[in-house]
Design a protein around this motif. Structure first.
Motif, short mmCIF file in Angstrom:
data_model
loop_
_atom_site.label_atom_id
_atom_site.label_comp_id
_atom_site.label_asym_id
_atom_site.label_seq_id
_atom_site.Cartn_x
_atom_site.Cartn_y
_atom_site.Cartn_z
N VAL A 99 0.85 -1.19 0.00
CA VAL A 99 0.00 0.00 0.00
C VAL A 99 0.88 1.24 0.00
CG1 VAL A 99 -1.88 -1.19 1.16
CG2 VAL A 99 -0.17 0.02 2.52
N PRO A 100 0.39 2.34 -0.60
CA PRO A 100 1.19 3.57 -0.62
C PRO A 100 1.44 4.08 0.80
CG PRO A 100 -0.65 3.70 -2.18
CD PRO A 100 -0.88 2.49 -1.32
N VAL A 101 2.65 4.55 1.05
CA VAL A 101 3.01 5.15 2.32
C VAL A 101 3.50 6.57 2.05
CG1 VAL A 101 4.51 5.01 4.35
CG2 VAL A 101 3.65 2.91 3.29
N PRO A 102 2.76 7.57 2.50
CA PRO A 102 3.16 8.96 2.21
C PRO A 102 4.60 9.24 2.65
CG PRO A 102 0.97 8.90 3.19
CD PRO A 102 1.52 7.51 3.29
N GLY A 103 5.36 9.80 1.74
CA GLY A 103 6.73 10.17 2.04
C GLY A 103 7.74 9.05 1.96
N ALA A 104 7.28 7.82 1.68
CA ALA A 104 8.19 6.67 1.61
C ALA A 104 8.30 6.19 0.17
CB ALA A 104 7.69 5.54 2.50
N GLY A 105 9.41 5.59 -0.15
CA GLY A 105 9.58 5.02 -1.48
C GLY A 105 8.82 3.73 -1.63
N ASP A 106 8.66 3.29 -2.86
CA ASP A 106 7.98 2.02 -3.14
C ASP A 106 8.81 0.85 -2.60
OD1 ASP A 106 6.15 3.57 -4.49
OD2 ASP A 106 6.91 3.03 -6.50
N ARG A 107 8.12 -0.26 -2.31
CA ARG A 107 8.81 -1.44 -1.86
C ARG A 107 9.73 -1.97 -2.97
NH1 ARG A 107 9.09 -6.97 -1.35
NH2 ARG A 107 9.40 -7.73 0.77
N PHE A 108 10.88 -2.50 -2.58
CA PHE A 108 11.83 -3.08 -3.53
C PHE A 108 12.48 -4.30 -2.90
CE2 PHE A 108 14.55 -0.47 -0.90
CZ PHE A 108 15.68 -1.26 -0.74
N SER A 109 13.08 -5.11 -3.73
CA SER A 109 13.96 -6.20 -3.27
C SER A 109 14.85 -6.58 -4.43
CB SER A 109 13.15 -7.41 -2.79
OG SER A 109 12.42 -7.99 -3.86
N PHE A 110 15.95 -7.23 -4.12
CA PHE A 110 16.80 -7.78 -5.19
C PHE A 110 17.43 -9.08 -4.70
CE2 PHE A 110 19.25 -4.39 -3.09
CZ PHE A 110 20.43 -5.01 -2.73
N ALA A 111 17.76 -9.95 -5.65
CA ALA A 111 18.18 -11.30 -5.28
C ALA A 111 19.13 -11.88 -6.31
CB ALA A 111 16.96 -12.21 -5.14
N ALA A 112 19.97 -12.81 -5.84
CA ALA A 112 20.82 -13.62 -6.71
C ALA A 112 20.35 -15.07 -6.61
CB ALA A 112 22.28 -13.51 -6.29
N PHE A 113 20.45 -15.79 -7.72
CA PHE A 113 19.94 -17.16 -7.81
C PHE A 113 21.01 -18.07 -8.40
CE2 PHE A 113 16.54 -14.14 -8.40
CZ PHE A 113 15.47 -14.63 -7.67
N ALA A 114 21.19 -19.24 -7.80
CA ALA A 114 21.98 -20.31 -8.40
C ALA A 114 21.01 -21.33 -8.98
CB ALA A 114 22.89 -20.96 -7.37
N ASN A 115 20.97 -21.43 -10.30
CA ASN A 115 20.02 -22.30 -10.99
C ASN A 115 20.75 -23.27 -11.91
OD1 ASN A 115 18.13 -20.44 -9.92
ND2 ASN A 115 16.78 -20.72 -11.65
N PRO A 116 20.11 -24.39 -12.24
CA PRO A 116 20.66 -25.26 -13.28
C PRO A 116 20.55 -24.57 -14.63
CG PRO A 116 18.47 -25.99 -12.66
CD PRO A 116 18.83 -24.89 -11.70
N PRO A 117 21.15 -25.14 -15.68
CA PRO A 117 20.99 -24.54 -17.01
C PRO A 117 19.52 -24.46 -17.41
CG PRO A 117 22.70 -26.22 -17.02
CD PRO A 117 22.00 -26.33 -15.70
#
Length: 302
Positions: free
Chosen positions: A231-249
């Motif tokens: 939900v929007p939060v006045p004065g706050a930035g949007d939610r974010f995340s970032f990730a690294a993945f080890a996957n098979p081919p």
């Protein structure tokens, strides 16, 4: 774990591998499907945060210092708009990062990718899987081959939709950085918050690892998770995340280790990924996680 919160095992990186606070911490983490990993000294999340704040913006019209972080909507096979959810994201493999990321962002992403391999090796050691099998059964992922994705996620609170679809990650190990609440895991059929802990990554185990260990007496759990509506939060930035993945081919076979210690191919990677995309996202990106890496799946991507 309890039904109203998740009490995750905690670990830190040492010069010899992972050190858990509890003596049986890794074993419990494999059963839970996730754990907390202390952010190593010297790790700077700033470039990842900047990417999440900027990748969806046009390349012009912002500060010159962040221009290299913008314009990813125009990069084919890298930007994905999840039309049924709040999230939009960049998904990019190792060769793509080398081409498109500025130096400080590339270095940060590779630090996280290295952590996925550390976790993968320690987990297979804990499970008693013979090291001679590791390369074959992971499609080379344990050696830095396979597909080593990096994802940056931006959640658009103006959309009255779920933040991110309920899903299990497809690969072996995910190392996630987030700062705001919203992540939830399925525990005994109920959605339970997995709130961020400052100074820690959340580490998840994925579907390929669950399949790999399904016949063992201690199978790994791939945890079902989602992001609730932001939900929007006045004065706050949007939610974010970032990730690294080890996957098979992206193409090739997924393996399963038997109780006698041998292993056999049991499923096509591409079939596994297409089924995941169809069941999870139900959108036009049927090749999500496949098309960008299929031609490079045999080479080094971390």
């Amino acid at each position: 774990m309890t039904v109203d919160t998740m009490t995750l095992q905690r670990a830190a990186v040492t010069h010899t591998g992972l050190r858990f606070d509890a003596a049986d911490g890794l074993s419990r983490a494999l059963r839970d499907g996730c754990f907390l990993l202390a952010v190593p000294t010297g790790f700077d999340p700033g470039p990842g945060i900047t990417l999440c704040r900027e990748f969806h913006r046009p390349p012009d019209g912002g500060p010159e210092a962040t221009r290299a972080y913008r314009g990813f909507k125009d990069v084919p096979g890298v930007y994905f708009d999840r039309e049924h959810f709040q999230t939009e994201h960049v998904l990019i493999d190792g060769p793509g990062r080398a081409r498109h990321f500025p130096g400080e962002l590339l270095a940060m992403a590779e630090q996280m990718s290295s952590l996925t391999l550390l976790v993968l090796r320690d987990a297979m050691t804990e499970l008693g899987i013979a090291p001679a099998l590791w390369s074959e059964i992971t499609g080379g992922a344990v050696d830095g081959r396979g597909t080593h994705w990096f994802a940056a996620n931006h959640y658009r609170p103006e959309r009255a939709k779920l933040g991110c679809a309920p899903h299990k990650d497809t690969g072996f190990v995910t190392v996630l950085y987030n700062e705001e609440p919203g992540l939830e895991a399925s525990v005994d059929g109920a959605w339970v918050p997995v709130d961020p802990v400052p100074g820690h990554f959340v580490v998840n185990f994925g579907g390929a690892f669950e399949l790999l260990t399904a016949a063992l007496d201690r199978p790994v759990r791939a945890i079902l998770h989602q992001v609730r509506q932001c939900v929007p939060v006045p004065g706050a930035g949007d939610r974010f995340s970032f990730a690294a993945f080890a996957n098979p081919p992206a193409t090739g076979d997924l393996y399963q280790v038997r109780e006698d210690g041998s292993a056999a191919a049991v499923r096509s990677s591409e079939e596994f990924l297409r089924e995941f995309n169809e069941q999870t996202w139900s959108d036009r990106h049927a090749d999500f996680g496949i098309a960008g890496a299929a031609g490079r799946s045999g080479g080094g991507t971390s």
